[in-house]
Motif scaffolding. Structure first.
Motif, PDB file in Angstrom:
ATOM      1  N   ASP A   5      72.627  26.247  44.408  1.00  0.00           N
ATOM      2  CA  ASP A   5      72.040  27.345  43.663  1.00  0.00           C
ATOM      3  C   ASP A   5      71.529  28.429  44.623  1.00  0.00           C
ATOM      4  O   ASP A   5      71.224  28.488  45.779  1.00  0.00           O
ATOM      5  N   ARG A   6      71.849  29.631  43.927  1.00  0.00           N
ATOM      6  CA  ARG A   6      71.146  30.927  44.716  1.00  0.00           C
ATOM      7  C   ARG A   6      69.865  31.022  44.399  1.00  0.00           C
ATOM      8  O   ARG A   6      69.358  30.476  43.355  1.00  0.00           O
ATOM      9  N   ASN A   8      66.507  33.039  43.716  1.00  0.00           N
ATOM     10  CA  ASN A   8      65.664  34.053  43.058  1.00  0.00           C
ATOM     11  C   ASN A   8      64.794  34.491  44.137  1.00  0.00           C
ATOM     12  O   ASN A   8      63.857  33.977  44.429  1.00  0.00           O
ATOM     13  N   LYS A  23      65.679  45.013  50.610  1.00  0.00           N
ATOM     14  CA  LYS A  23      66.854  44.740  49.690  1.00  0.00           C
ATOM     15  C   LYS A  23      68.363  44.596  50.199  1.00  0.00           C
ATOM     16  O   LYS A  23      69.018  43.492  50.139  1.00  0.00           O
ATOM     17  N   GLN A  27      70.401  41.408  50.633  1.00  0.00           N
ATOM     18  CA  GLN A  27      71.502  41.301  50.026  1.00  0.00           C
ATOM     19  C   GLN A  27      72.798  40.736  50.627  1.00  0.00           C
ATOM     20  O   GLN A  27      73.685  40.259  50.080  1.00  0.00           O
ATOM     21  N   PRO A  30      74.265  35.365  51.245  1.00  0.00           N
ATOM     22  CA  PRO A  30      74.807  35.170  49.664  1.00  0.00           C
ATOM     23  C   PRO A  30      73.856  34.087  49.185  1.00  0.00           C
ATOM     24  O   PRO A  30      74.052  34.015  47.892  1.00  0.00           O
ATOM     25  N   LYS A  31      72.769  33.547  49.735  1.00  0.00           N
ATOM     26  CA  LYS A  31      72.228  32.423  48.870  1.00  0.00           C
ATOM     27  C   LYS A  31      70.842  33.294  48.405  1.00  0.00           C
ATOM     28  O   LYS A  31      70.165  32.585  47.558  1.00  0.00           O
ATOM     29  N   PHE A  32      70.753  34.404  48.279  1.00  0.00           N
ATOM     30  CA  PHE A  32      69.703  35.113  47.415  1.00  0.00           C
ATOM     31  C   PHE A  32      70.123  35.928  46.398  1.00  0.00           C
ATOM     32  O   PHE A  32      71.079  36.611  46.418  1.00  0.00           O
ATOM     33  N   HIS A  33      69.491  35.924  45.398  1.00  0.00           N
ATOM     34  CA  HIS A  33      69.635  36.934  44.139  1.00  0.00           C
ATOM     35  C   HIS A  33      68.224  37.686  44.316  1.00  0.00           C
ATOM     36  O   HIS A  33      67.175  37.156  43.887  1.00  0.00           O
ATOM     37  N   ILE A  34      68.460  39.068  44.335  1.00  0.00           N
ATOM     38  CA  ILE A  34      67.269  39.937  44.623  1.00  0.00           C
ATOM     39  C   ILE A  34      66.591  40.623  43.313  1.00  0.00           C
ATOM     40  O   ILE A  34      67.414  41.236  42.851  1.00  0.00           O
ATOM     41  N   PHE A  35      65.262  40.642  43.307  1.00  0.00           N
ATOM     42  CA  PHE A  35      64.585  41.292  42.461  1.00  0.00           C
ATOM     43  C   PHE A  35      63.722  42.322  43.113  1.00  0.00           C
ATOM     44  O   PHE A  35      63.129  41.746  44.004  1.00  0.00           O
ATOM     45  N   ASN A  50      60.794  33.854  34.037  1.00  0.00           N
ATOM     46  CA  ASN A  50      61.570  33.784  34.847  1.00  0.00           C
ATOM     47  C   ASN A  50      61.666  32.848  36.048  1.00  0.00           C
ATOM     48  O   ASN A  50      60.143  33.069  36.518  1.00  0.00           O
TER      49      ASN A  50
END
Length: 210
Positions: A5-6, A8, A23, A27, A30-35, A50
């Motif tokens: 799983d990526r 968050n 960011k 970025q 690849p393991k991170f989904h950035i907010f 979330n």
């Protein structure tokens, strides 16, 4: 801890350049989904709906203290990793952040490689401390200090200064004149025998007055 799983990862900082820099750095992984968020209140709203695995949190934000936001995030999501990323190098602030449930503390002068390593350490269950933070924490604390007696108004102003509010903002909040605020500031400096506001806040924090 995490497999395919990526993760968050949320960055909370009100300086656009730092936000964009972090960011673009993260970025690449690849393991991170950035907010990203510029206010502490925004991350609190976001985590209501979330899942967030990692939060990089500035200590001084326009809408409050990262110390308080760290505690609030941990109360809602105890398993979320919360790491301070800050210019605040005061020993007492670092300890307070960790006491509030923080999983690490990185100074903004750390290089990209060190920031990534600290985040990975936290994900693996270790305390994420940049090298300089480790050195600060190992220093002996300042000598005993005779705590001055503060009026209720001085206490209010001291807390507002600690949150980074200007004299004008404090005056508006407390319904007093800017001149009155400046007078209280000068009195506080004298009472705490401090050279400047940074030293004043440091001494006050070390003695748990804020």
């Amino acid at each position: 801890m995490y497999k395919n799983d990526r993760l968050n990862l949320a960055i909370v900082d009100d300086h656009p350049m730092i936000l964009e820099g972090l960011k673009s750095l993260l970025q690449e992984d690849p393991k991170f989904h950035i907010f990203s968020f510029t206010k502490g209140a925004a991350i609190l709203d976001f985590i209501q709906e979330n899942k967030v695995d990692v939060v990089l949190l500035d200590i001084v934000l326009s809408d409050g203290s990262g110390l308080d936001f760290c505690r609030a995030i941990k109360q809602k999501l105890p398993k979320t990793i919360v790491i301070a990323i800050s210019n605040q190098a005061e020993r007492s602030i670092i300890f307070r952040f960790l006491e509030n449930g923080g999983n690490g503390y990185i100074l903004k002068n750390a290089d990209a490689q060190e920031i990534v390593k600290c985040i990975d350490n936290a994900i693996n269950g270790d305390l994420a401390l940049s090298k300089e933070v480790q050195e600060i924490m190992l220093r002996p604390s300042s000598q005993a200090f005779e705590i001055p007696r503060l009026t209720k108004r001085e206490q209010q102003i001291l807390e507002s200064i600690a949150y980074g509010h200007t004299s004008a903002e404090i005056a508006e909040k407390l319904f007093i004149s800017v001149i009155t605020v400046e007078t209280h500031r000068r009195n506080l400096l004298q009472k705490f025998k401090s050279k400047n506001m940074i030293e004043l806040v440091k001494i006050a924090a070390e003695n748990k007055l804020i």
